[in-house]
Scaffold this motif. Structure first.
Motif, PDB file in Angstrom:
ATOM      1  N   ASP A  27       0.669  -1.224  -0.040  1.00 11.36           N
ATOM      2  CA  ASP A  27       0.058  -0.057   0.121  1.00 11.36           C
ATOM      3  C   ASP A  27       0.983   1.411  -0.251  1.00 11.36           C
ATOM      4  N   CYS A  28       0.557   2.285  -0.689  1.00  6.91           N
ATOM      5  CA  CYS A  28       0.961   3.661  -0.718  1.00  6.91           C
ATOM      6  C   CYS A  28       1.109   4.319   0.440  1.00  6.91           C
ATOM      7  N   THR A  29       2.247   4.713   0.974  1.00  9.04           N
ATOM      8  CA  THR A  29       2.257   5.265   2.271  1.00  9.04           C
ATOM      9  C   THR A  29       1.531   6.626   2.251  1.00  9.04           C
ATOM     10  N   PHE A  30       1.422   7.348   1.209  1.00  9.84           N
ATOM     11  CA  PHE A  30       1.022   8.618   1.154  1.00  9.84           C
ATOM     12  C   PHE A  30      -0.633   8.601   0.735  1.00  9.84           C
ATOM     13  N   CYS A  31      -1.051   7.757  -0.161  1.00 14.36           N
ATOM     14  CA  CYS A  31      -2.727   7.701  -0.354  1.00 14.36           C
ATOM     15  C   CYS A  31      -3.423   6.391   0.110  1.00 14.36           C
ATOM     16  N   GLY A  32      -2.655   5.555   0.546  1.00  9.15           N
ATOM     17  CA  GLY A  32      -3.118   4.271   1.320  1.00  9.15           C
ATOM     18  C   GLY A  32      -3.632   3.428   0.407  1.00  9.15           C
ATOM     19  N   PHE A  62       5.626   3.884  -2.418  1.00 10.54           N
ATOM     20  CA  PHE A  62       4.892   5.085  -2.788  1.00 10.54           C
ATOM     21  C   PHE A  62       4.569   5.021  -4.194  1.00 10.54           C
ATOM     22  N   HIS A  63       3.374   5.479  -4.818  1.00  7.48           N
ATOM     23  CA  HIS A  63       3.106   5.716  -6.062  1.00  7.48           C
ATOM     24  C   HIS A  63       4.246   6.482  -6.581  1.00  7.48           C
ATOM     25  N   LEU A  64       4.743   6.864  -7.870  1.00  8.16           N
ATOM     26  CA  LEU A  64       5.540   7.592  -8.297  1.00  8.16           C
ATOM     27  C   LEU A  64       5.146   9.025  -8.052  1.00  8.16           C
ATOM     28  N   GLU A  65       3.719   9.407  -8.528  1.00  7.10           N
ATOM     29  CA  GLU A  65       3.101  10.681  -8.483  1.00  7.10           C
ATOM     30  C   GLU A  65       2.970  11.087  -6.976  1.00  7.10           C
ATOM     31  N   CYS A  66       2.790   9.966  -6.203  1.00  3.92           N
ATOM     32  CA  CYS A  66       2.515  10.257  -4.669  1.00  3.92           C
ATOM     33  C   CYS A  66       3.675  10.837  -4.113  1.00  3.92           C
ATOM     34  N   TYR A  67       4.860  10.081  -4.458  1.00  3.31           N
ATOM     35  CA  TYR A  67       6.131  10.470  -4.062  1.00  3.31           C
ATOM     36  C   TYR A  67       6.445  12.006  -4.175  1.00  3.31           C
TER      37      TYR A  67
HETATM   38 ZN   LIG Z   1      -0.264   6.650  -3.711  1.00  8.35          ZN
END
Ligand SMILES: [Zn+2]
Length: 79
Positions: A27-32, A62-67
């Protein structure tokens, strides 16, 4: 116990870019949301080794865009 400066540099948090592989269950740390493999999409993720006070704690994905949106919390992600 003497600590060397070189050791300290190596134990900082850092991020790398990797292709998302089939079967990825992180799971992405930023958006979950899940960092999901998509057929025929060569999506990338940022994989971060997180150190606190020089000690390795965890890996975050992280998704690249979320990072980018999170302002690269562990520094620029290198390929
Ligand atoms: Zn994300």
């Amino acid at each position: 116990m003497a600590s060397k400066a070189a050791t300290k540099v190596q134990s900082r948090s850092r991020a790398v870019l990797r292709l998302i592989e089939a079967g990825s269950m992180c799971d992405c740390t930023f958006c979950g949301k899940q960092v999901k493999f998509r057929v025929r999409q060569r999506d990338q993720q940022a994989i971060c080794n997180v150190y606190e006070e020089g000690v390795w704690r965890r890996v975050e994905h992280f998704h690249l865009e979320c990072y980018d949106e999170a302002s690269s919390p562990y520094g620029t992600a290198f390929e």
